[in-house]
Motif scaffolding. Structure first.
Motif, PDB file in Angstrom:
ATOM      1  N   ALA A 117     -78.888  85.618  70.659  1.00 46.38           N
ATOM      2  CA  ALA A 117     -77.909  85.236  72.437  1.00 46.38           C
ATOM      3  C   ALA A 117     -78.467  84.331  72.867  1.00 46.38           C
ATOM      4  O   ALA A 117     -76.966  84.024  73.991  1.00 46.38           O
ATOM      5  CB  ALA A 117     -79.220  86.195  72.940  1.00 46.38           C
ATOM      6  N   ALA A 118     -78.298  83.250  72.794  1.00 51.32           N
ATOM      7  CA  ALA A 118     -78.583  81.691  72.909  1.00 51.32           C
ATOM      8  C   ALA A 118     -77.552  80.763  72.545  1.00 51.32           C
ATOM      9  O   ALA A 118     -77.601  79.722  73.098  1.00 51.32           O
ATOM     10  CB  ALA A 118     -79.443  80.766  72.536  1.00 51.32           C
ATOM     11  N   ARG A 119     -76.813  81.814  71.776  1.00 48.60           N
ATOM     12  CA  ARG A 119     -74.946  80.602  70.677  1.00 48.60           C
ATOM     13  C   ARG A 119     -74.912  80.084  71.328  1.00 48.60           C
ATOM     14  O   ARG A 119     -74.343  78.307  71.833  1.00 48.60           O
ATOM     15  CB  ARG A 119     -74.386  81.830  70.714  1.00 48.60           C
ATOM     16  CG  ARG A 119     -73.521  80.543  69.374  1.00 48.60           C
ATOM     17  CD  ARG A 119     -72.890  82.036  68.567  1.00 48.60           C
ATOM     18  NE  ARG A 119     -71.747  81.529  67.397  1.00 48.60           N
ATOM     19  CZ  ARG A 119     -70.786  80.723  67.516  1.00 48.60           C
ATOM     20  NH1 ARG A 119     -69.903  81.497  68.901  1.00 48.60           N
ATOM     21  NH2 ARG A 119     -70.149  80.593  66.856  1.00 48.60           N
ATOM     22  N   ALA A 120     -73.516  80.663  73.354  1.00 48.30           N
ATOM     23  CA  ALA A 120     -72.748  79.944  73.601  1.00 48.30           C
ATOM     24  C   ALA A 120     -74.022  79.089  74.728  1.00 48.30           C
ATOM     25  O   ALA A 120     -73.018  78.071  74.931  1.00 48.30           O
ATOM     26  CB  ALA A 120     -72.683  81.026  74.820  1.00 48.30           C
ATOM     27  N   GLU A 121     -75.110  79.523  75.309  1.00 43.50           N
ATOM     28  CA  GLU A 121     -75.637  78.008  76.313  1.00 43.50           C
ATOM     29  C   GLU A 121     -76.282  77.197  75.023  1.00 43.50           C
ATOM     30  O   GLU A 121     -76.115  75.792  75.475  1.00 43.50           O
ATOM     31  CB  GLU A 121     -77.330  79.282  76.493  1.00 43.50           C
ATOM     32  CG  GLU A 121     -77.926  77.670  77.216  1.00 43.50           C
ATOM     33  CD  GLU A 121     -78.980  78.860  77.435  1.00 43.50           C
ATOM     34  OE1 GLU A 121     -79.917  77.441  78.520  1.00 43.50           O
ATOM     35  OE2 GLU A 121     -79.378  80.103  77.795  1.00 43.50           O
ATOM     36  N   ILE A 147     -74.692  75.823  72.417  1.00 43.63           N
ATOM     37  CA  ILE A 147     -73.152  74.656  71.462  1.00 43.63           C
ATOM     38  C   ILE A 147     -72.681  74.162  73.661  1.00 43.63           C
ATOM     39  O   ILE A 147     -72.287  72.532  73.139  1.00 43.63           O
ATOM     40  CB  ILE A 147     -72.484  76.175  71.654  1.00 43.63           C
ATOM     41  CG1 ILE A 147     -72.445  76.716  69.912  1.00 43.63           C
ATOM     42  CG2 ILE A 147     -70.315  74.896  72.197  1.00 43.63           C
ATOM     43  CD1 ILE A 147     -71.558  77.607  69.916  1.00 43.63           C
ATOM     44  N   ALA A 148     -73.132  74.894  74.413  1.00 44.17           N
ATOM     45  CA  ALA A 148     -72.080  74.809  75.999  1.00 44.17           C
ATOM     46  C   ALA A 148     -73.369  73.058  75.847  1.00 44.17           C
ATOM     47  O   ALA A 148     -73.232  72.012  76.212  1.00 44.17           O
ATOM     48  CB  ALA A 148     -72.682  75.212  77.252  1.00 44.17           C
ATOM     49  N   TYR A 149     -74.810  73.033  75.790  1.00 46.10           N
ATOM     50  CA  TYR A 149     -75.478  71.903  75.744  1.00 46.10           C
ATOM     51  C   TYR A 149     -75.114  70.559  75.196  1.00 46.10           C
ATOM     52  O   TYR A 149     -75.273  69.595  75.416  1.00 46.10           O
ATOM     53  CB  TYR A 149     -76.738  72.721  75.287  1.00 46.10           C
ATOM     54  CG  TYR A 149     -77.602  71.372  75.432  1.00 46.10           C
ATOM     55  CD1 TYR A 149     -78.894  70.572  76.463  1.00 46.10           C
ATOM     56  CD2 TYR A 149     -78.327  70.820  74.006  1.00 46.10           C
ATOM     57  CE1 TYR A 149     -79.126  69.788  76.280  1.00 46.10           C
ATOM     58  CE2 TYR A 149     -79.642  70.028  74.165  1.00 46.10           C
ATOM     59  CZ  TYR A 149     -79.673  69.104  74.839  1.00 46.10           C
ATOM     60  OH  TYR A 149     -80.794  67.968  74.768  1.00 46.10           O
TER      61      TYR A 149
END
Length: 103
Positions: free
Chosen positions: A60-64, A66-68
């Motif tokens: 669920a936190a994958r995109a966040e 990666i963005a970080y």
């Protein structure tokens, strides 16, 4: 420099850079760079996983996540590119190889 840098931040970074430089004796700089990037991404994937109890939460936190890491890498790359641009003559005369030798 990252906001959470401690007194040993540059010593750790320099240790990694020295290791990468040592590997230039038997590998091209592009190959060393690729290995270095893979290693840091692998370490950061592990570091990220340590913050979760379940794989679903990590997913669920994958995109966040990666963005970080992409944002932080971009900040570091910009800082270092600007430093090399500003100090190009000084830094590059210390280099023992030219860019064309590594290609």
């Amino acid at each position: 420099m990252p906001q959470q840098a401690d007194d040993h931040f540059y010593n750790r970074a320099d240790a990694h850079i020295h290791l990468a430089n040592d590997q230039l004796s038997d590998a091209a700089s592009g190959s060393v760079s690729a290995s270095f990037m893979f290693a840091v991404s692998r370490f950061n994937a592990w570091r990220s996983a340590c913050g979760f109890q379940k794989k679903e939460d990590m997913q669920a936190a994958r995109a966040e996540t990666i963005a970080y890491f992409v944002t932080e890498y971009e900040k570091c790359l910009i800082e270092n590119l600007d430093d090399y641009i500003q100090n190009f003559d000084q830094y590059m005369k210390l280099s023992t190889k030219t860019a064309t030798e590594d290609q």
